[in-house]
Scaffold this motif. Sequence first.
Motif, PDB file in Angstrom:
ATOM      1  N   TRP A 118      45.874  38.231  45.100  1.00  0.00           N
ATOM      2  CA  TRP A 118      46.250  38.959  43.896  1.00  0.00           C
ATOM      3  C   TRP A 118      47.093  40.127  44.394  1.00  0.00           C
ATOM      4  CZ3 TRP A 118      42.227  42.014  40.540  1.00  0.00           C
ATOM      5  CH2 TRP A 118      42.899  42.629  39.472  1.00  0.00           C
ATOM      6  N   ASP A 172      49.469  34.503  41.643  1.00  0.00           N
ATOM      7  CA  ASP A 172      48.532  35.195  40.748  1.00  0.00           C
ATOM      8  C   ASP A 172      49.332  35.846  39.611  1.00  0.00           C
ATOM      9  OD1 ASP A 172      46.262  36.472  39.702  1.00  0.00           O
ATOM     10  OD2 ASP A 172      45.390  36.729  41.682  1.00  0.00           O
ATOM     11  N   ILE A 173      48.634  36.521  38.705  1.00  0.00           N
ATOM     12  CA  ILE A 173      49.234  36.975  37.442  1.00  0.00           C
ATOM     13  C   ILE A 173      50.551  37.747  37.523  1.00  0.00           C
ATOM     14  CG2 ILE A 173      47.214  36.943  35.963  1.00  0.00           C
ATOM     15  CD1 ILE A 173      46.648  39.814  36.811  1.00  0.00           C
ATOM     16  N   TRP A 190      44.336  41.056  30.780  1.00  0.00           N
ATOM     17  CA  TRP A 190      45.429  41.605  31.612  1.00  0.00           C
ATOM     18  C   TRP A 190      46.647  42.037  30.798  1.00  0.00           C
ATOM     19  CZ3 TRP A 190      42.964  42.835  35.599  1.00  0.00           C
ATOM     20  CH2 TRP A 190      42.107  41.961  36.274  1.00  0.00           C
ATOM     21  N   TRP A 249      45.787  26.870  38.413  1.00  0.00           N
ATOM     22  CA  TRP A 249      44.404  27.339  38.296  1.00  0.00           C
ATOM     23  C   TRP A 249      44.269  28.077  36.975  1.00  0.00           C
ATOM     24  CZ3 TRP A 249      43.237  32.676  40.541  1.00  0.00           C
ATOM     25  CH2 TRP A 249      44.381  33.292  41.042  1.00  0.00           C
ATOM     26  N   ASP A 261      42.344  30.621  34.805  1.00  0.00           N
ATOM     27  CA  ASP A 261      41.460  31.758  35.072  1.00  0.00           C
ATOM     28  C   ASP A 261      41.015  32.401  33.751  1.00  0.00           C
ATOM     29  OD1 ASP A 261      40.135  33.708  36.429  1.00  0.00           O
ATOM     30  OD2 ASP A 261      41.917  34.746  37.171  1.00  0.00           O
ATOM     31  N   MET A 262      40.045  33.290  33.820  1.00  0.00           N
ATOM     32  CA  MET A 262      39.635  34.178  32.718  1.00  0.00           C
ATOM     33  C   MET A 262      39.210  33.410  31.464  1.00  0.00           C
ATOM     34  SD  MET A 262      40.326  36.936  34.406  1.00  0.00           S
ATOM     35  CE  MET A 262      40.299  38.354  33.345  1.00  0.00           C
ATOM     36  N   ARG A 305      38.170  28.450  36.377  1.00  0.00           N
ATOM     37  CA  ARG A 305      37.085  29.354  36.769  1.00  0.00           C
ATOM     38  C   ARG A 305      35.842  29.039  35.951  1.00  0.00           C
ATOM     39  NH1 ARG A 305      37.477  35.888  36.866  1.00  0.00           N
ATOM     40  NH2 ARG A 305      37.115  35.679  34.630  1.00  0.00           N
ATOM     41  N   TRP A 348      36.731  26.726  40.988  1.00  0.00           N
ATOM     42  CA  TRP A 348      36.427  27.560  42.152  1.00  0.00           C
ATOM     43  C   TRP A 348      35.393  28.576  41.694  1.00  0.00           C
ATOM     44  CZ3 TRP A 348      39.738  30.165  39.021  1.00  0.00           C
ATOM     45  CH2 TRP A 348      39.857  31.543  39.161  1.00  0.00           C
ATOM     46  N   ASP A 356      35.006  35.347  41.648  1.00  0.00           N
ATOM     47  CA  ASP A 356      35.202  36.573  42.421  1.00  0.00           C
ATOM     48  C   ASP A 356      34.024  36.897  43.331  1.00  0.00           C
ATOM     49  OD1 ASP A 356      37.512  36.575  41.009  1.00  0.00           O
ATOM     50  OD2 ASP A 356      36.968  38.229  39.671  1.00  0.00           O
ATOM     51  N   PHE A 378      36.679  37.463  47.884  1.00  0.00           N
ATOM     52  CA  PHE A 378      37.672  38.040  46.972  1.00  0.00           C
ATOM     53  C   PHE A 378      37.626  39.576  47.015  1.00  0.00           C
ATOM     54  CE2 PHE A 378      38.567  39.616  42.613  1.00  0.00           C
ATOM     55  CZ  PHE A 378      39.892  39.227  42.496  1.00  0.00           C
ATOM     56  N   ARG A 381      40.904  27.666  50.048  1.00  0.00           N
ATOM     57  CA  ARG A 381      41.911  28.652  49.644  1.00  0.00           C
ATOM     58  C   ARG A 381      41.470  30.052  50.061  1.00  0.00           C
ATOM     59  NH1 ARG A 381      43.442  31.059  43.721  1.00  0.00           N
ATOM     60  NH2 ARG A 381      41.219  31.487  43.725  1.00  0.00           N
ATOM     61  N   HIS A 403      41.727  33.685  49.396  1.00  0.00           N
ATOM     62  CA  HIS A 403      42.188  34.490  48.252  1.00  0.00           C
ATOM     63  C   HIS A 403      41.480  35.834  48.272  1.00  0.00           C
ATOM     64  CE1 HIS A 403      43.641  35.544  44.306  1.00  0.00           C
ATOM     65  NE2 HIS A 403      42.462  35.463  43.720  1.00  0.00           N
TER      66      HIS A 403
END
Length: 630
Positions: A172, A200-201, A274, A308, A310-311, A409, A422, A425, A458, A481, A483
Motif C-alpha cells: 500500500w 493498491d488503491i 477511502w 483483489w 477489498d473492503m 477479503r 486472503w 490485515d 501487513f 504475496r 504485502h
Amino acid sequence: MVSKFVFGNPIRTKAVIEEIAPADFSIMNPLLKFSEDKSSFTIDLLPDDSIYGLGESLHGMNKRGFIYVSNNTDQVHHDENQYSLYGSHNFVLLNRFKGLKLGLFVDYPAKTTFDIGFTDKDVMKVSVEEPDYTLYVVEGDSALSIITEFRKIIGKSYKAPLWGFGYGQSRWGYKCTEDILKVVEEHKRLNLPLDSVYMDIDYMQDYAVFTINPERYHYFEDFVKKMKEEHIHLVPAIDPAVKRLKGYFVYDEGVENNYFCKDEEGNDFPVAVWPGLAHLPDFFKPEVKKWFGQKYKLFTDVGIDGFWNDMNEPAIFYSSKSIKAAADKLATLKDKTETLNLSELWDYLDTASGLANNAEDYKSFYHEIDGKKVRHDRVHNLYAFNMVEGISKEFKEIAPDKEILFFSRSSYVGQHRYSGIWTGDNSSYYSHIKLILSQLPGLNMNGFLYVGADTGGFAFNVSEPLLMRFMQISMFTPLFRNHCALGCRDQEIYNFKDIDSFRNMLNLRYALIPELYRIYNDCIENSKLMFTPLALAYPDDRACLDVDDQLMLGDDYMIVPVYEANATGRYVYLPEDMTAYVLKSDKDYKTVNMEKGYHHIDIALNELVIFVKKGKELKLSKPANNTALL
Ligand code: GLC
C-alpha cells in the motif's frame, strides 16, 4: 450422510448447491440439545474432544476454548481478544478421539456465535440472532470423509491460474508506474523470481473505483502490455464503495438506476471509506451484480487478468448518520473541560473510535432481495458473496478466454466456488505465522483452497528474520504475496541483506510450484484438504491431538514452520517414520531419516524443512524466475 434441518424461514444463501430434502427434527442427532425457540444448541464435550473448522478465525487449529463470532468485520487487530475477522465460515467438525465424528454447518447470513468450551469448558454452544436458519449435520466414519462430503454439497472450489502460485509483490503506497517498474527491475537485477505486482488503491483517481489516475499511470494500456511481455501480471485492488461525486460515471449510473443501498426512507445511504463519502452498491440485486461486474471490462480489455476485491465486508469508516451523532456528542465536551470524569472521558473516546464498522450503521441501510426490503444486518455476511459471485459471472462474458486470478477479503461459504481469499490485515508478528498455519485447514474445510496471508505481515515493521520465517510458511500456500501497509518499513526482499537466502527460498518455491499445483488441483477435484491437522490424518494416535503447529500437506508431506523469534530449530512430532528434507535451496539440501516420535530438529534461518512419508520423495522441479518459464 448429510441431514438438512430447516428452522423458521431462512434467507437463501446459496452456500449449498446440492438439492437436499429437509429432514424431520425427530432424526436429529441426540448429541445436539436445542433451546426451546431453536435459536441455539449445545453439545457436551468430552475431555479429548477437539473441534476444527471455522476457516478464517483466530486462535489455534483446535478451536476449543474460545468464542468465535461469524460477523464479517474489517478487523485490523488479529489479536486473541477479537471474535470476528473478515469471513464467515460456519462449518465445524467435532472430532471425538476414537469416537464419533460430526460435521455441522450453520447456514445463516447474520451473526452466528460459536462458544466452543469458553463459557463452560465442557460445552459447545452455537447460537444465531433469530431462529431462521438451516443446519446441515454431516455424519460419517471418519473426519476426512465427513469433510469431503460437506465439500461436495457446497460445490467445487475456484481454480486459480498457475501464475497465481508465483511470487507477488505488493505494497500500500505504490503510487505510479515508476514504483511498479522499480519492483520489476530490482527483481530482475537480483535474479529474484516474480510473477505479479499488485496495485493498491493509489492507482485510482481520488479512490474512485474503475478509474485510473492518468498522471501517475500514463499510457496504462501500454504499461500493462510492457509488463506482460516480461510475464508480469498487474493486479489492481477493487473496492465496492462508489465515490459520491456528480459527473463521475459510476456514481451517476448508480444513482440513476437505483443501484445503491437505501436508508429507511429510501434515500441512497452515504458511508465513508477511502474515497470519502460514497455509496454501497446493492449486490443483492441481479442488475447491480451485472453492472458492477461488467465494469471490470475496463481492465480486462487492456490485458489485466487478476483482481483483489477489498473492503467488501463492507467496511464503513463512518456513515453520514453516525458522524452527525458523534459530532453532536463530542460538541458537548466543551462544557465539561473542568468537570470531566474518567468514565465520561472513555465514553467520548469510544464515541470517536467506535465510528468505524459500527453495528448501528449496519442496521441503518437496506437491500432489495427478490423485491423485498431487507435490513442489511440480517444478510450482512452475504455482501461479499454477492459481489464476488456477480463479478465472476461477468468474467465469463467479458473475458471468456482468460483464466482470472481473483480473490477477496470478505467471504461466506459458497464464495469459494468463485474466488480465493486472503486473510486481510495481519501484522508483522511471529505469532501471525502460527495464525495462518492454524487457519489453513479450517479454510480448506469451508471450501477455500486458494488462500494466503500477507507475507511479512501487513501492519507494523518487519525484520529480516521475520520476513524469512514468514516466507517459509507462505512457501506452501497457494497465494504467496508480500504485502504491507502504508508507512511501514520497506518490505520488498531487495531491501534486506541476505539476498542469496531469499533467492534460494524463492527458487525453492518455484521448484515446488508444479507439485503444489498438482496437490491443489487434486484437492479441488476430489474435495480434499490441502492442509490437514495431524489429529485428523492420524485419528488413532493420541499424541497428534496435542499437535497444533504442524500440518500434513497433500497426502505425502508434513510441514513444520518455525514461528519463534531467534529459534534455530524446533520440536516436532512424527506420527510415522519420515524423511526430513532440510533445504537451503532446491539444489543444496540433505535428507535425514527419522523415526515416529518426538524430535528436535535444527532449522537455521536460511533453511526450510519438509517431512516426507517413508517410501515417498519430495518432488522438486527445476526452478525458474517466472511461472511462464517453469
Ligand atoms: C485494506 C486492505 C489492505 C490494503 C488497504 C489499502 O486495509 O486490507 O490490504 O492495503 O486496505 O487499500
